[in-house]
Motif scaffolding. Sequence first.
Motif, PDB file in Angstrom:
ATOM      1  N   LEU A 194       0.825  -1.207   0.000  1.00 27.96           N
ATOM      2  CA  LEU A 194       0.000   0.000   0.000  1.00 27.96           C
ATOM      3  C   LEU A 194       0.863   1.262   0.000  1.00 27.96           C
ATOM      4  O   LEU A 194       0.601   2.223  -0.743  1.00 27.96           O
ATOM      5  CB  LEU A 194      -0.917  -0.018   1.229  1.00 27.96           C
ATOM      6  N   VAL A 195       1.906   1.265   0.811  1.00 26.30           N
ATOM      7  CA  VAL A 195       2.808   2.417   0.854  1.00 26.30           C
ATOM      8  C   VAL A 195       3.509   2.594  -0.484  1.00 26.30           C
ATOM      9  O   VAL A 195       3.652   3.718  -1.002  1.00 26.30           O
ATOM     10  CB  VAL A 195       3.839   2.246   1.988  1.00 26.30           C
ATOM     11  N   ALA A 196       3.956   1.500  -1.092  1.00 24.25           N
ATOM     12  CA  ALA A 196       4.626   1.587  -2.392  1.00 24.25           C
ATOM     13  C   ALA A 196       3.687   2.149  -3.455  1.00 24.25           C
ATOM     14  O   ALA A 196       4.104   2.948  -4.320  1.00 24.25           O
ATOM     15  CB  ALA A 196       5.128   0.199  -2.809  1.00 24.25           C
ATOM     16  N   THR A 197       2.414   1.752  -3.394  1.00 31.95           N
ATOM     17  CA  THR A 197       1.438   2.280  -4.358  1.00 31.95           C
ATOM     18  C   THR A 197       1.258   3.786  -4.199  1.00 31.95           C
ATOM     19  O   THR A 197       1.214   4.530  -5.195  1.00 31.95           O
ATOM     20  CB  THR A 197       0.095   1.565  -4.165  1.00 31.95           C
ATOM     21  N   VAL A 198       1.181   4.241  -2.960  1.00 30.20           N
ATOM     22  CA  VAL A 198       0.963   5.669  -2.705  1.00 30.20           C
ATOM     23  C   VAL A 198       2.151   6.500  -3.176  1.00 30.20           C
ATOM     24  O   VAL A 198       1.995   7.512  -3.880  1.00 30.20           O
ATOM     25  CB  VAL A 198       0.691   5.891  -1.211  1.00 30.20           C
ATOM     26  N   VAL A 199       3.359   6.102  -2.804  1.00 27.54           N
ATOM     27  CA  VAL A 199       4.530   6.906  -3.167  1.00 27.54           C
ATOM     28  C   VAL A 199       4.813   6.817  -4.666  1.00 27.54           C
ATOM     29  O   VAL A 199       5.350   7.761  -5.273  1.00 27.54           O
ATOM     30  CB  VAL A 199       5.764   6.460  -2.345  1.00 27.54           C
ATOM     31  N   THR A 213      11.290  15.001  -3.390  1.00 30.33           N
ATOM     32  CA  THR A 213      11.749  13.979  -4.334  1.00 30.33           C
ATOM     33  C   THR A 213      12.569  12.900  -3.628  1.00 30.33           C
ATOM     34  O   THR A 213      12.379  11.696  -3.854  1.00 30.33           O
ATOM     35  CB  THR A 213      12.589  14.640  -5.427  1.00 30.33           C
ATOM     36  N   VAL A 214      13.478  13.337  -2.745  1.00 30.66           N
ATOM     37  CA  VAL A 214      14.324  12.375  -2.028  1.00 30.66           C
ATOM     38  C   VAL A 214      13.467  11.477  -1.138  1.00 30.66           C
ATOM     39  O   VAL A 214      13.629  10.246  -1.110  1.00 30.66           O
ATOM     40  CB  VAL A 214      15.390  13.123  -1.211  1.00 30.66           C
ATOM     41  N   MET A 215      12.533  12.060  -0.385  1.00 29.92           N
ATOM     42  CA  MET A 215      11.680  11.277   0.510  1.00 29.92           C
ATOM     43  C   MET A 215      10.811  10.296  -0.272  1.00 29.92           C
ATOM     44  O   MET A 215      10.587   9.155   0.155  1.00 29.92           O
ATOM     45  CB  MET A 215      10.788  12.207   1.339  1.00 29.92           C
ATOM     46  N   ASP A 216      10.304  10.731  -1.428  1.00 35.70           N
ATOM     47  CA  ASP A 216       9.447   9.860  -2.227  1.00 35.70           C
ATOM     48  C   ASP A 216      10.239   8.665  -2.774  1.00 35.70           C
ATOM     49  O   ASP A 216       9.758   7.525  -2.746  1.00 35.70           O
ATOM     50  CB  ASP A 216       8.848  10.670  -3.381  1.00 35.70           C
ATOM     51  N   VAL A 217      11.456   8.917  -3.243  1.00 38.23           N
ATOM     52  CA  VAL A 217      12.280   7.825  -3.774  1.00 38.23           C
ATOM     53  C   VAL A 217      12.679   6.851  -2.660  1.00 38.23           C
ATOM     54  O   VAL A 217      12.617   5.618  -2.839  1.00 38.23           O
ATOM     55  CB  VAL A 217      13.526   8.402  -4.469  1.00 38.23           C
ATOM     56  N   VAL A 218      13.086   7.389  -1.515  1.00 36.29           N
ATOM     57  CA  VAL A 218      13.470   6.524  -0.396  1.00 36.29           C
ATOM     58  C   VAL A 218      12.274   5.701   0.074  1.00 36.29           C
ATOM     59  O   VAL A 218      12.393   4.498   0.368  1.00 36.29           O
ATOM     60  CB  VAL A 218      14.048   7.373   0.764  1.00 36.29           C
ATOM     61  N   GLY A 219      11.104   6.331   0.169  1.00 35.58           N
ATOM     62  CA  GLY A 219       9.905   5.602   0.587  1.00 35.58           C
ATOM     63  C   GLY A 219       9.557   4.478  -0.357  1.00 35.58           C
ATOM     64  O   GLY A 219       9.177   3.377   0.070  1.00 35.58           O
ATOM     65  N   LEU A 220       9.681   4.731  -1.694  1.00 34.09           N
ATOM     66  CA  LEU A 220       9.379   3.685  -2.670  1.00 34.09           C
ATOM     67  C   LEU A 220      10.377   2.537  -2.579  1.00 34.09           C
ATOM     68  O   LEU A 220       9.995   1.354  -2.582  1.00 34.09           O
ATOM     69  CB  LEU A 220       9.392   4.288  -4.080  1.00 34.09           C
ATOM     70  N   ALA A 221      11.649   2.860  -2.453  1.00 31.22           N
ATOM     71  CA  ALA A 221      12.678   1.813  -2.404  1.00 31.22           C
ATOM     72  C   ALA A 221      12.551   0.958  -1.145  1.00 31.22           C
ATOM     73  O   ALA A 221      12.588  -0.284  -1.212  1.00 31.22           O
ATOM     74  CB  ALA A 221      14.066   2.454  -2.485  1.00 31.22           C
ATOM     75  N   THR A 222      12.397   1.596   0.002  1.00 27.91           N
ATOM     76  CA  THR A 222      12.322   0.839   1.264  1.00 27.91           C
ATOM     77  C   THR A 222      11.057   0.002   1.345  1.00 27.91           C
ATOM     78  O   THR A 222      11.079  -1.126   1.858  1.00 27.91           O
ATOM     79  CB  THR A 222      12.397   1.798   2.456  1.00 27.91           C
ATOM     80  N   SER A 223       9.939   0.508   0.832  1.00 26.29           N
ATOM     81  CA  SER A 223       8.694  -0.274   0.884  1.00 26.29           C
ATOM     82  C   SER A 223       8.785  -1.505  -0.009  1.00 26.29           C
ATOM     83  O   SER A 223       8.322  -2.593   0.370  1.00 26.29           O
ATOM     84  CB  SER A 223       7.507   0.595   0.476  1.00 26.29           C
ATOM     85  N   LEU A 224       9.396  -1.362  -1.179  1.00 24.24           N
ATOM     86  CA  LEU A 224       9.538  -2.522  -2.065  1.00 24.24           C
ATOM     87  C   LEU A 224      10.491  -3.569  -1.486  1.00 24.24           C
ATOM     88  O   LEU A 224      10.240  -4.781  -1.578  1.00 24.24           O
ATOM     89  CB  LEU A 224      10.029  -2.064  -3.441  1.00 24.24           C
ATOM     90  N   ILE A 225      11.586  -3.095  -0.882  1.00 23.21           N
ATOM     91  CA  ILE A 225      12.514  -4.061  -0.273  1.00 23.21           C
ATOM     92  C   ILE A 225      11.863  -4.763   0.910  1.00 23.21           C
ATOM     93  O   ILE A 225      12.069  -5.964   1.129  1.00 23.21           O
ATOM     94  CB  ILE A 225      13.806  -3.344   0.153  1.00 23.21           C
ATOM     95  N   PHE A 239       9.184   0.810   8.674  1.00 20.33           N
ATOM     96  CA  PHE A 239       9.179   2.015   9.501  1.00 20.33           C
ATOM     97  C   PHE A 239       9.770   3.206   8.740  1.00 20.33           C
ATOM     98  O   PHE A 239       9.226   4.318   8.760  1.00 20.33           O
ATOM     99  CB  PHE A 239       9.971   1.753  10.783  1.00 20.33           C
ATOM    100  N   ILE A 240      10.875   2.965   8.027  1.00 24.11           N
ATOM    101  CA  ILE A 240      11.507   4.052   7.260  1.00 24.11           C
ATOM    102  C   ILE A 240      10.583   4.510   6.136  1.00 24.11           C
ATOM    103  O   ILE A 240      10.436   5.714   5.864  1.00 24.11           O
ATOM    104  CB  ILE A 240      12.860   3.585   6.710  1.00 24.11           C
ATOM    105  N   SER A 241       9.934   3.565   5.463  1.00 22.61           N
ATOM    106  CA  SER A 241       9.058   3.932   4.354  1.00 22.61           C
ATOM    107  C   SER A 241       7.856   4.742   4.826  1.00 22.61           C
ATOM    108  O   SER A 241       7.464   5.723   4.178  1.00 22.61           O
ATOM    109  CB  SER A 241       8.590   2.675   3.620  1.00 22.61           C
ATOM    110  N   LEU A 242       7.268   4.356   5.946  1.00 27.32           N
ATOM    111  CA  LEU A 242       6.151   5.127   6.489  1.00 27.32           C
ATOM    112  C   LEU A 242       6.594   6.520   6.912  1.00 27.32           C
ATOM    113  O   LEU A 242       5.888   7.513   6.677  1.00 27.32           O
ATOM    114  CB  LEU A 242       5.530   4.379   7.673  1.00 27.32           C
TER     115      LEU A 242
END
Length: 710
Positions: free
Chosen positions: A535-540, A569-581, A615-618
């Motif tokens: 869900l987080v990955a979809t949002v970001v 931009t940085v927060m969005d990329v980090v959120g997407l990467a951490t949620s997928l991992i 936690f990091i992605s949220l």
Amino acid sequence: MEEPQIYALLGEWNSFKDYFKKDDQRAADLIEPFNLAGNTAIHIAARTDDPNLIRELLDILPEDSDRRKALREGNAHKNTLIHQVVISCENLDMVNTLLDYEMEKKLKQPGEENLLELVNDIGETPVYRAAKYGRLRMLKRMTRYVDNMEPHLYRNSDFASILHIAIIGHHFDVAMWLSKMEVIKNVVSAYGEDINEKVEPDENEGNESDKDENFRMSCLQLLSKMPSVFRSSNSQAGFVHNLIYDCLPNKGYDDEEDEDEDDVSRRGKEDLESGKNKVKKSFSPPAVSSTIYYVICKLVAKEWDSVKEIWKKKQKNMQAKEVADFLVRIDNSWRDNHGDGPRTEVVLPVIQPTNVAKTRKAFLEKTSSILKPVKCKDYTPLLLAASTGIIEIVEKIIDFHPDAVSHVQRNEENVLHITVKHRQKKIYKHLKKLKVLDGLGSQITSRHNRTLLHQVARMDYYDGGNQPGVVFQLQEELQWFEVVKKIVPSHYQMYCNVDKLTARELFDLEHSEMLEKAQEWIKGTAQSCSAVSVLVATVVFAAAYAVPGGTNDHGVPNLIHSPLFLFFTVMDVVGLATSLISVMMFLSILTSPFQMQEFHKSLPRKLTIGFTLLFISLTTTLLAFGSTILLTIWVENPKWSSSLIYSATFFPVTLFGLTQFPIVTFFEQFPIVRDISHRMKRLRKRVRKIIDIITMSKKPTRKRDYSKYL
């Protein structure tokens, strides 16, 4: 009696007294039962704490025989007037009034016991009763009228000693005062209270008639079963609690209130007789500063109940430690109860085809039998303290009696066996410092042929541990097994106990139920967390194409030059990467075999990484949301309304961080983090040693080698 009962309830004691003064018939009612508990009117009047009222009521009685009866006869529980005074009065002059009144009126007949030697229906004298309820000042006042303490040392009903009853009630100030009496040493090793500890049944145990003799505990054994009264039990306390605890003075919160007035006057006379040097010393700057600090802490404690509770806990911890010092010095139970039988040695293991289902069924049938309590007379204070994790008592016993470290029970369980099966890591670390692990780890119990690893495998002494979640509890058990395995001789790993099971086989059988719970827990957790991560990955992912401020005709974001846009931009990329991992981590958990050994490192590590990345992605998603709001409502001249919106934007981030702060403890599961922490501790110790050598602030001490006592 209805009229005086109403006066007593309303506290109108003058009317209460006048009622019995009217005629002799009413005066005679003073020694008749006044309520259902069998208390007389004089018993009830003792609650006023007024010695003059008691004396006047006794004078109202027409004859000396009635006065004698009022002083000596008890209520329904045979508690006399002075028994009542012990628990219901604060005024110490009440004791003097009753004892002096009997002497003035010459009410005691030849051959009769003193008022302080009269016992109630369970055999308690007033002196014993004062110790039982922790009335130290009352106890001190009573003992001035006592020439022989022998009648007050035991309770007649069960022969529990006065020191036992003080320790049971956690009245350690009373125990400390009693320990200064020479006669009290006779009751220290007496057995006073029952204890029930579950162990496996033994056909060679004594019959039921032997229970009362064998289940009694000495004072030190009793104290060794009270971990809550020592500071070592505060290991789960927070940083603020420990900081306040350390900053509070060693002098107790109630020390001044509990001090006897005569002790104050006697101390004052000693100060006057000591001369000018004593006076100058008492008013030295350090003494004055410590007094001021104590007064300030007292004022703070009166305003803050939490500080007051911490101070009282510290006072109890220090008093218990002093009592333990006294008891350890004179306790030699480890010599009397030492197992002198032949040692059990390792033999060739029984190698046979293993039928897992049959073995498990036989094991469960055997462990489901009725458990019997152990004879705690065989459990010395050292073993009891090791089982409850009271490091203060263990250190003192080994320091005063080094040979006690080699003590074993009659079934050849030593202090390391007890420590291991009760999972007391603090005691284990202390024994490791003493260099005795190798000698103690090679011993085998004689009753069930258990090695040290068999003791680790047992679950009948497991209390749940300190880890959150059954997965990390199982990991802690596996880690504890591996730690103990290092100090056990390698050929012990194939040694079988009386059930023909090796330590590893016993561990798997004992932890089978925990393994099933861990499998269910980690599956459910991984499924739930993977759904949240998706869900987080979809949002970001969607937020990356709907940038704040929109784009121009060429697709370039309008706010691309804003620092907040770069942050978004940085927060969005980090959120997407951490949620997928994190999704990958949780999916890898769901495809794992879920075997016992997988819970040692693999599964908990994956779960920890997944939790951390989630936690990091949220957090980054919330920060990206906050930066989007700021970019949208940005104005050159912000007003109070825009400032309020800014604060509300970052409030979810702060709240989420505070609620999820305990998740930081999961970082400790990473081997690299543990390694860095271990190396930092070693570096800090080395730096401290270098500083001590340079400044010469610490003299070299000679460490005692305890391995020679094995």
